[in-house]
Design an enzyme around this catalytic site. Sequence first.
Site, PDB file in Angstrom:
ATOM      1  N   HIS A 126       0.961  -1.308  -0.452  1.00  0.00           N
ATOM      2  CA  HIS A 126       0.018  -0.358  -0.007  1.00  0.00           C
ATOM      3  C   HIS A 126       0.270   1.197  -0.119  1.00  0.00           C
ATOM      4  O   HIS A 126       1.932   1.497   0.514  1.00  0.00           O
ATOM      5  CB  HIS A 126      -1.165  -0.159   0.975  1.00  0.00           C
ATOM      6  CG  HIS A 126      -1.614   1.645   1.616  1.00  0.00           C
ATOM      7  ND1 HIS A 126      -0.893   2.034   2.556  1.00  0.00           N
ATOM      8  CD2 HIS A 126      -2.852   1.816   0.980  1.00  0.00           C
ATOM      9  CE1 HIS A 126      -1.937   3.451   2.338  1.00  0.00           C
ATOM     10  NE2 HIS A 126      -3.073   2.935   1.377  1.00  0.00           N
ATOM     11  N   HIS A 172       2.022  10.561  -1.915  1.00  0.00           N
ATOM     12  CA  HIS A 172       0.466  11.023  -1.551  1.00  0.00           C
ATOM     13  C   HIS A 172      -0.718  12.702  -0.770  1.00  0.00           C
ATOM     14  O   HIS A 172       0.130  13.002  -0.750  1.00  0.00           O
ATOM     15  CB  HIS A 172       0.935  10.392  -0.133  1.00  0.00           C
ATOM     16  CG  HIS A 172      -0.241  10.034   0.447  1.00  0.00           C
ATOM     17  ND1 HIS A 172      -0.531   9.583   1.845  1.00  0.00           N
ATOM     18  CD2 HIS A 172      -1.954   9.300   0.401  1.00  0.00           C
ATOM     19  CE1 HIS A 172      -1.835   9.211   2.322  1.00  0.00           C
ATOM     20  NE2 HIS A 172      -2.510   9.210   0.979  1.00  0.00           N
TER      21      HIS A 172
END
Length: 595
Positions: A126, A172
């Site tokens: 992830h 991110h």
Amino acid sequence: MSKQTYRVCFCCRRRFKLAASEAPEEIKTLFNTYADSNTGVMTAQNLHRFLVEQQMEETATAGDAMAIIDGFKELKHPNVFIKGGLNVEAFFKYLFGDMNPAIRSDLGVHHDMTAPLSHYFIYTGHNSYLTGNQLSSDCSDIPIIHALQRGVRVIELDIWPNSTKDNINVLHGRTLTTPVELIKCLRSIKEYAFAASDYPVVITLEDHLTPDLQAKVSQILTDTFGDMLFLPGSETFQRLPSPEKLKNRIIISTKPPKEYLEAKDVKHKDDSQRGKDSAEEEAWGKEVSNLKSHCSADDKNNEFDEEENEEETDVDDADTKSLQHVAPEYKRLIAIHAGKPKGELKDALKVDPEKVRRLSLSEQQLRNLAVHHGVDMVRFTQQNMLRIYPKGTRINSSNYNPLIGWVHGAQMVAFNMQGYGRSLWLMQGMFRANGGCGYVKKPEFLLKCGPNNEVFDPKSELPVKKTLKVRVYMGEGWYYDFKHTHFDAYSPPDFYVRLGIAGVPCDTVMKKTKTLEDNWIPAWNEEFEFPLTVPELALLRIEVHEYDMSEKDDFGGQSCLPVWELREGIRAVALHDRKGEKYKSVKLLMRFQFV
């Protein structure tokens, strides 16, 4: 080493005797049972009988026994090597050495690899590009390289336009993480994709691009991977290809963005709540939560939680308007289409027999679904792919209990690989199976349907299939791998072992040995029993701790082993550090028996 001295103050010292590593009495008795009574030597023929009768190695040959004996010739130690066989010291060194692991290292890939991808648990990362926390750490290709070297098969990249909107970065989004160029990540993937395993690597793209940049990504992917890139063509898969068919291939899995998200400013959430997990972490990671607590969670009216979905910008499969804005050359590369319908959670699990897809759920959504729709999840994952990702409040890159995903058939249980802790140890333990290739065939009960089309119910109460007996004899190696004052400044360490099962709720348990004081080579010699209702999903957890009466107990090593691949008999279990790296010397001598 015979004595060790610790300084208590400037004028006082404490001296402790240091015992040498010696075979436990049970090992000596076994040796005497099989060794020649006249010479006190265990010949190849004697050792072969021991391997078959005590180690349950039914296929072992006399040649295997001779190879073990020949291995000691290189030691050139007069107290160990005896011509024609093993003495008790050599026998003990064999049992407690690298030649006798708890899981066979030479077995390699041994599962059937010709079934569809949906029939396998897949080692999944992830936010694979993050070096640390989810909010402010650097983005880099280094964590991706490390993951691939460990055998991780699914790499996630969040792709965004750069500041000038003419190139693509990986970061991110809407956080303080520093970006890394997409091309750098892809080149590293190409170089290291098959360093640990020949089986396919899936790149899941979280796409926040305009159509012109999507077209550019398409060109970059094609130029970088060339023939390695799997192109699905125009076909819609009713069954996904097999890992065997996709060996040494790169697979793209993504969904078109619902809209181009230009906002990249930091989300001002309640960071005190987001950091709560971090404060609760112990030195070696917070204890893994029990599945029972997950399955009794509130169902939240069975609706999607929008906050949990912030990471995922999935679209309704019927939202054809958004599909019209996808660059066609980009869409052509997508082999596993991702997305989910909106509304009630149960609607996400409808199976279309004409096509397969990938559904992404947060860990909290998975828990909610498990309350009333566990059977539907099992049925969905027999054909389709289910990916689970950590909830948004895990800004410290912690993880969750992966068993709740696996017991419902989820193939891609996505983890933050850059951290450490008990949950990650379970993940590493699962994928030690099947030669560490990153693909583990799901148990048959998760794949089959009954005569009335019924499937496995994760909540069902099952009878005990088998019982695992574990004896913990002793441990050694800390004296060599740690500073002598690492555990205690004034005395040798006080070790104890915690061990147990991570699996379905009925099987999950942890137990511990007594604490042995002031001993670098502790010999516990304790036995434990673990009844197993679902041994196919059971992981044996092993942790060593050093007791500290004034502070938190110190970490002394850990391992996690797939129960279904354990070798019966007396075995050496190598221990690992918090991040999963194997210690050079630290190990336990244990015995495993199934009854």
